[in-house]
Design an enzyme around this catalytic site. Structure first.
Site, PDB file in Angstrom:
ATOM      1  CD  GLU A  75      16.541  23.294  33.281  1.00 37.11           C
ATOM      2  OE1 GLU A  75      16.950  22.499  34.135  1.00 37.11           O
ATOM      3  OE2 GLU A  75      15.787  24.248  33.537  1.00 37.11           O
ATOM      4  CG  HIS A 104      19.219  24.719  35.686  1.00 36.14           C
ATOM      5  ND1 HIS A 104      18.053  24.290  36.274  1.00 36.14           N
ATOM      6  CD2 HIS A 104      20.098  24.932  36.703  1.00 36.14           C
ATOM      7  CE1 HIS A 104      18.214  24.238  37.588  1.00 36.14           C
ATOM      8  NE2 HIS A 104      19.446  24.626  37.870  1.00 36.14           N
ATOM      9  CG  HIS A 129      13.650  25.675  35.614  1.00 36.57           C
ATOM     10  ND1 HIS A 129      14.981  25.608  35.952  1.00 36.57           N
ATOM     11  CD2 HIS A 129      13.179  26.816  36.187  1.00 36.57           C
ATOM     12  CE1 HIS A 129      15.304  26.653  36.701  1.00 36.57           C
ATOM     13  NE2 HIS A 129      14.223  27.402  36.858  1.00 36.57           N
ATOM     14  CD  GLU A 134      11.567  21.696  36.708  1.00 34.79           C
ATOM     15  OE1 GLU A 134      11.978  21.366  35.572  1.00 34.79           O
ATOM     16  OE2 GLU A 134      12.302  22.198  37.583  1.00 34.79           O
TER      17      GLU A 134
END
Length: 349
Positions: free
Chosen positions: A73, A70, A166, A229
């Site tokens: 990010e 992404h 991420h 994450e």
């Protein structure tokens, strides 16, 4: 023959792999040496770089580290660029075959999550269904690069790794957490211990095959794969990278072959029990924009409505992860998980 000085000049761009990628440039040479000739490198295309010790052994681990699937990010992208710099300078020893992937350079340059479609929903061949998407050829390129990289890797357990880094759109009850792809096998103690070393607080366990990058490498390449994450989305240059120090240190120990990390507590485990799927643009998601990931809801709580579709909590308590009503119809608008820490830890392979 290329001299040591020429090799050093050709490798100078490795000091800022991110800058080269954001500029859309190619390096002056496609291959060379760095780290006082201790490391061989090969540029494989936009945002793709392979690094290997000059004395690489046949049984050496093969590690894929990716970020920027992404494009907005940014913290993991910056961490990965710094990792490349430190290996190239010889500040971080390299004891594995390493493939570095900045996932979506086009979206990174635009400062967007994606250009047309979420790249992390296009793996496992799903990109073939969206041929007009600007993300589709990139998904195919990343699949091919990973498959080629792992095709010459060892097959022993732990010989193949993929860490896909991420950051999340919203805050989380557990600031840093991991997602493990469904492979049909119990998760491994090796992965859980590494995540504990990285001070990852929670692990989300998928129960169905997915279309993420880590699902692809686990299923098609046999890698120990996870999605990390590591906090919230921020612009380039606005990240406090010290917040990610434990995860960064764990990645560095993995690629440098160090085994001296203090063992951390195993992360708590949460298993997916359902998902909210967006049926249409009429979806109502009864979750405020500031509700963190892993927020618990009691049995009977209505979380979503979309025409005749309803989602109400079925278990005594379910936690919501990645609630996002803005996705395209047909895509996941939220995951529901329950805690399974005791059973998961007991079943680790």
């Amino acid at each position: 023959m290329t001299s040591s000085a020429d090799s050093g000049r050709d490798a100078a761009w490795l000091d800022d792999f991110l800058a080269l990628t954001l500029a859309g440039d190619a390096p002056p040479a496609e291959a060379g040496e760095c780290a006082a000739r201790a490391v061989r490198w090969r540029w494989l295309g936009d945002g793709l770089l392979r690094l290997e010790p000059a004395d690489a052994a046949q049984r050496m681990q093969s590690v894929l580290v990716s970020a920027g699937v992404h494009g907005d990010e940014t913290a993991p992208i910056e961490l990965l660029s710094t990792l490349v710099r430190d290996i190239a300078r010889g500040a971080l020893p390299l004891r594995c075959r390493l493939l570095v992937a900045l996932g979506n350079p086009g979206a990174m340059r635009a400062g967007e999550r994606y250009l047309d479609d979420d790249l992390n929903r296009l793996f496992g061949g799903r990109h073939a269904q969206l041929a007009a998407s600007r993300e589709a050829p990139r998904a195919a390129q990343l699949e091919a690069a990973a498959a080629l990289f792992f095709s010459t890797a060892g097959r022993a357990r732990g010989a193949r790794w993929h860490i896909d880094m991420h950051t999340a759109i919203r805050a989380s009850v557990f600031e840093q957490f991991a997602l493990l792809p469904h492979t049909g096998e119990p998760p491994t103690r090796t992965m859980f211990e590494w995540l504990g070393e990285a001070q990852i607080a929670a692990v989300l366990l998928h129960t169905t095959k997915g279309s993420t990058f880590s699902h692809f490498t686990a299923q098609a390449c046999g890698a120990l794969a996870c999605t990390l994450e590591l906090g919230k989305v921020m612009p380039f240059g606005a990240n406090d990278l010290s917040r990610f120090a434990p995860a960064d240190a764990a990645v560095r120990r993995l690629v440098s072959g160090r085994r001296d990390a203090p063992r951390g507590a195993l992360p708590r485990a949460f298993t997916v029990v359902d998902q909210i799927t967006k049926q249409s643009d009429a979806l109502e998601l009864f979750v405020a924009n500031d509700v963190p990931n892993f927020t618990p809801f009691a049995r009977g709580t209505l979380l979503a409505r979309d025409g005749d579709y309803r989602y109400a909590v079925r278990h005594e308590q379910e936690r919501i992860v990645f609630p996002n009503p803005s996705v395209k119809p047909g895509l996941r608008a939220g995951l529901l998980v329950i805690e399974t820490t005791r059973d998961t830890h007991a079943a680790l392979a």
